[in-house]
Structure formats: C-alpha cells, structure tokens
Design an enzyme around this catalytic site. Sequence first.
Site, PDB file in Angstrom:
ATOM      1  N   LYS A 142       2.957   1.013  10.500  1.00 23.31           N
ATOM      2  CA  LYS A 142       3.439  -0.337  10.216  1.00 23.31           C
ATOM      3  C   LYS A 142       4.943  -0.317   9.969  1.00 23.31           C
ATOM      4  O   LYS A 142       5.411   0.288   9.014  1.00 23.31           O
ATOM      5  CB  LYS A 142       2.757  -0.937   8.984  1.00 23.31           C
ATOM      6  CG  LYS A 142       3.080  -2.432   8.871  1.00 23.31           C
ATOM      7  CD  LYS A 142       2.801  -3.006   7.499  1.00 23.31           C
ATOM      8  CE  LYS A 142       3.932  -2.792   6.545  1.00 23.31           C
ATOM      9  NZ  LYS A 142       5.158  -3.534   6.865  1.00 23.31           N
ATOM     10  N   GLY A 185       9.970   4.277   1.414  1.00 17.96           N
ATOM     11  CA  GLY A 185      10.311   2.957   0.890  1.00 17.96           C
ATOM     12  C   GLY A 185      10.659   3.044  -0.575  1.00 17.96           C
ATOM     13  O   GLY A 185      11.131   4.080  -1.051  1.00 17.96           O
ATOM     14  N   SER A 186      10.403   1.971  -1.291  1.00 18.85           N
ATOM     15  CA  SER A 186      10.832   1.906  -2.690  1.00 18.85           C
ATOM     16  C   SER A 186       9.918   2.751  -3.592  1.00 18.85           C
ATOM     17  O   SER A 186       8.746   2.968  -3.287  1.00 18.85           O
ATOM     18  CB  SER A 186      10.804   0.455  -3.170  1.00 18.85           C
ATOM     19  OG  SER A 186       9.490  -0.051  -3.101  1.00 18.85           O
ATOM     20  N   THR A 187      10.468   3.190  -4.706  1.00 21.01           N
ATOM     21  CA  THR A 187       9.700   3.974  -5.674  1.00 21.01           C
ATOM     22  C   THR A 187       8.548   3.136  -6.230  1.00 21.01           C
ATOM     23  O   THR A 187       7.446   3.650  -6.456  1.00 21.01           O
ATOM     24  CB  THR A 187      10.642   4.483  -6.785  1.00 21.01           C
ATOM     25  OG1 THR A 187      11.565   5.388  -6.172  1.00 21.01           O
ATOM     26  CG2 THR A 187       9.901   5.219  -7.879  1.00 21.01           C
ATOM     27  N   GLY A 230       5.824   3.193  -3.716  1.00 22.42           N
ATOM     28  CA  GLY A 230       5.340   4.580  -3.690  1.00 22.42           C
ATOM     29  C   GLY A 230       4.369   4.835  -4.831  1.00 22.42           C
ATOM     30  O   GLY A 230       3.316   5.458  -4.650  1.00 22.42           O
ATOM     31  N   GLU A 254       8.414   9.332   0.511  1.00 21.28           N
ATOM     32  CA  GLU A 254       9.879   9.474   0.464  1.00 21.28           C
ATOM     33  C   GLU A 254      10.421   8.223  -0.189  1.00 21.28           C
ATOM     34  O   GLU A 254      10.389   7.145   0.406  1.00 21.28           O
ATOM     35  CB  GLU A 254      10.457   9.574   1.887  1.00 21.28           C
ATOM     36  CG  GLU A 254       9.944  10.730   2.707  1.00 21.28           C
ATOM     37  CD  GLU A 254      10.521  12.065   2.289  1.00 21.28           C
ATOM     38  OE1 GLU A 254      11.453  12.093   1.461  1.00 21.28           O
ATOM     39  OE2 GLU A 254      10.010  13.079   2.782  1.00 21.28           O
ATOM     40  N   CYS A 297      18.556   6.131   1.372  1.00 22.53           N
ATOM     41  CA  CYS A 297      17.907   6.629   0.159  1.00 22.53           C
ATOM     42  C   CYS A 297      18.657   7.825  -0.414  1.00 22.53           C
ATOM     43  O   CYS A 297      18.668   8.033  -1.612  1.00 22.53           O
ATOM     44  CB  CYS A 297      16.452   6.972   0.438  1.00 22.53           C
ATOM     45  SG  CYS A 297      16.236   7.931   1.930  1.00 22.53           S
ATOM     46  N   GLU A 313      18.980   2.241  -8.197  1.00 29.85           N
ATOM     47  CA  GLU A 313      19.367   2.325  -6.780  1.00 29.85           C
ATOM     48  C   GLU A 313      19.862   0.946  -6.341  1.00 29.85           C
ATOM     49  O   GLU A 313      19.118  -0.032  -6.413  1.00 29.85           O
ATOM     50  CB  GLU A 313      18.141   2.742  -5.953  1.00 29.85           C
ATOM     51  CG  GLU A 313      18.451   2.945  -4.491  1.00 29.85           C
ATOM     52  CD  GLU A 313      17.258   3.499  -3.711  1.00 29.85           C
ATOM     53  OE1 GLU A 313      16.145   2.953  -3.837  1.00 29.85           O
ATOM     54  OE2 GLU A 313      17.454   4.469  -2.966  1.00 29.85           O
TER      55      GLU A 313
END
Length: 477
Positions: free
Chosen positions: A181, A233-235, A238, A255, A289, A386
């Site tokens: 996706k 993507g974002s933490t 995740g 990641e 990132c 971030e």
Amino acid sequence: MTFEYAPAPESRSIVDIKAKYGHFIDGKFVPGKKHFATINPATEEVLSQISLGGQSDVDKAVLAAQKAYTKSWSKLSGKERGKYLYRIARILQERAREFAVLETLDNGKPIRETRDIDIPLVAAHFFYHAGWADKLDYAGLGKSPQPHGVAGQIIPWNFPLLMLAWKVAPALATGNTVVLKPAETTSLTALLFAEVCQQAELPDGVVNIVTGDGSTGAAIVNHPGIHKIAFTGSTDVGKRIARAIAGTSKKATLELGGKGANIVFDDAPLDETVEGIVNGIFFNQGHVCCAGSRLILQEGIADELIEKLKVRMAKIRVGDPLDKNTDLGAINSKEQLLKIQELAIAGDAEGAQRWSPACTLSAKGFWFAPTIFTGVTQAHRIAREEIFGPVLSVLTFRTPQEAIEKANNTPFGLSAGVWSEKGSRILWATQQLRAGVVWANTFNKFDPTSPFGGYKESGWGREGGKHGLAAYLKEGK
Ligand code: NAI
Ligand code: MG
C-alpha cells in the site's frame, strides 16, 4: 556581479496520468469503489483520483498473493526469480525519466533529486537483489532458508518509489509475494510500477498494490493471510502495528522516525562540512527519517560555521520542482506544512532564534523556506520532536563527551554524522553513538548493499544488504 538562473523546466509530456486509478490485483487493474484526489503539492493541481481500498480489496489482494505464492512463485528457482528482478530493473532504467517526472509531480520533490537519486537507487535495489535471488543458500542465513509467504508492505510519501523498491525487491528475491500500500498523497509511481510488473510479465499476483489510507494499511496488517509486515512511516503508526501483531506469528520490520545528530568537531574542514549539513537537512525538503536535523557544534567554531552556513543557505533555490535548477521543492502536503509551521512556532516561543534566507514562496502550493534555529537547548520541542521539514536545530558542546551525550539524548536512534579530520576521534565517536547509520565526513549516502535501520523508537530490524534479506526468510527444513 551575480548571474540569475534562467528557468530550465523538465517537460511533463512524457507522463500519461489517467483521470482515475483502481487497484492492481492478480496482475490486472481492477476498479475501486470510493476515490480521493492526489494533487501536485507545488501547485495544488488535482492530478488524478485514487481508489480508497477497503477490506474486500485487501482480501482479494491477499488471496491473489497467496495463490501466486503456492502456484507459481515458490515453485520457481532463485535463478528464475532473479531473471524477473533483472528485467524489472532494466525496465525501470529505460523508463527512468517517466518515473522521475511523475514522482516530482505527485510528491513535490525536485526533479534533480528524482532523476539523480531516487530512480537510480530504485533500479540499483532491483539489480542488487536480483543478484541475491539464486545465492540465498550461501548468504550465511542457514541451509536453504525459506520465504515467509505473503508480505504486507506499507510505505510513506517521502521517497515513494524508493521505499517500494526497498520493500518489493528483497521480498521477491527471497521468494515471498507482496501486497503493498503506497501513501495516500503519493500513489502514482507505485501504480506505474504495476505497469512495469505487467511489462516484465511477472506472474499474476506476485505483486499486488492496493491504494488507500490508514484504514487500508490496518486491514493489511490485521489480515490473517499476511505472514510478514514491512512498514516505513511514523513512530506512532509503527507502535500501533506492533500492538496489532503482538501475540501473532507475524514477523515485522519497522522503519520509523528519527532526530539525527550531526556533530561537528573544531578540527572539521568547515566548507565541506557546510555542504554536508545542507545535504543532511535540506535534501528532499527535510522529509527524511535519517535527516541530520540536530546540528551539534563545538563552541570554538560555532559562530564561524553558522555564518558560512547562512551564506550557503542563501544560495538554495526554492521553487518549481520540475525546474532542473531547483534545490528545495514543495512540502508534500498541507498537513505536513501545518506540522512544520507548528513546530517552528514552538521554537520561537521556547526562545530559540529563527533565521531563513530571503526567498519568494509561491502563493499556490505548500512551501517552507530553509530555516535554522540557533540557541536551541535539549529541552526544546524542536530538539526532541521530528519536524520532517527543512528546519535545522543548532546546539553546541564543549567536550567530545558532551557531544555524545547530547547526540544520544533522544528517544530515536536512526542516523548520526561526525565531522572531524582526526580518524581516531571519528572511530571513537561512531562507537558511542546509538544510531543505526553513522556517517563520517558525509551525510545521507545510501546504497542497497548497506543495511539501514534504527535503535530505540526508530524501529525494528534492518532493510538492505544481507541483514535485510534475513527479514524475509526463515530457517529451512
Ligand atoms: P503515517 O505513519 O501515518 O503514514 C505512513 C503510512 O502508513 C501511510 O501509507 C499510511 O496510509 C499508513 N498508515 C497510517 N495509519 C496506519 C495504520 N493504523 N495501520 C497501517 N498503516 C497505516 O505518517 P504520516 O501521517 O504521513 O506522517 C506523519 C509524520 O510521520 C511525519 O510528520 C513524520 O514526522 C513521520 N513520518 C516518518 C517517515 C519516515 O520515513 N520515518 C515517513 C512518513 C512520515
Ligand atoms: Mg500527490
């Protein structure tokens, strides 16, 4: 006397964007039910309508991937799989300009970067993994390691086709099939990649692409037919994925975010260092990132280096991403621009000093001038969170030990950089830094042979190199 750059726009006539796209399932494009627009973030022009995948689309894609896994892909030898990967790599090279223009239109990043960095690296990932496909028994991963089955892959918008390549190439080389996706703002190059799969005559169902939003991603993660998940993507998301798969047998690589420290010692060659700092934070509008978003300067050289950096930043050309002279393109979305603006305002409010060179930003589209904040302390939000934009936070240090402490004082641990003329100091510092990738006297260098991944909240596992293959394989019988 200064010379002005004449406009040098790349033509967009090479790309053929359809008014509407469906999903790519079992080797065919199938119409979607609901749609949403994808825009060019530099102009806000609507480029196309993308399908919003629901549970039934994900079900069909997983079924196609399972069928392809049992009927064709797992029956092929590594050598045969490798041939398909080589074919895909060569087609990507042949169609490189088309991909570069399309990525720039949909993402907002400069054509100079898509043409010279993203797309060549995409092809390199397929070539590299093509070479591994028939050598997995000799990769030091045990005797005849086996694929997991169907890999669910969810990618972000900052390097759309490159993140696809990081995920699809190792999955196919190791004998897995894929349901991928793309991110909601940048689906177009993934859909063009689907055409490449058809052109390469990849067996139906080996690669399936379902477009959509977070709910589509969650449907992939939660699907019982998925054996391995690869996410970038974002933490935040995740962590949600980690919670969703806890207690299942699903494997995952994640990641996630970063807040990379770029440490400059007082013996560093300042002019070269300035180039590395600029590349570290302004490459890809800072939507990286592993960006070097915290500059940590030794006090004795801080003022001189900041002056040099400002002179260099004044030369950054911000504007039309399709112009070959552009260095800094558009911010990928309105949401991302709002997030950058909010954090920059927090930087002002907490007492850091903001500086940007004079530059004219277009009224249409999403733009943010290259920015540095000096006088940043470790408590400031702009030193901890971030920003994912062209904003650099500058801190200072006196002793090498203090530099390491500041660099490691973050919940993240994806990347870091060290600038010094002294080899022993570089070796000492790189060993202390808790980051998955540490660059010395350079920054933001990528290669498919080199494993990439994070410590702490920057993620789980590695992608690229031999370590990346391991994530797609389990012990053989
Ligand atoms: P995101 O993490 O929401 O999106 C990444 C991908 O995950 C997209 O394809 C999205 O559709 C999908 N997704 C969203 N929710 C999901 C769920 N519950 N289950 C499965 N998939 C899901 O990132 P977003 O909102 O685009 O950006 C927010 C922030 O995240 C950025 O400002 C940046 O700080 C960070 N980010 C970091 C990236 C990195 O490379 N480390 C890439 C993108 C964003
Ligand atoms: Mg777009």
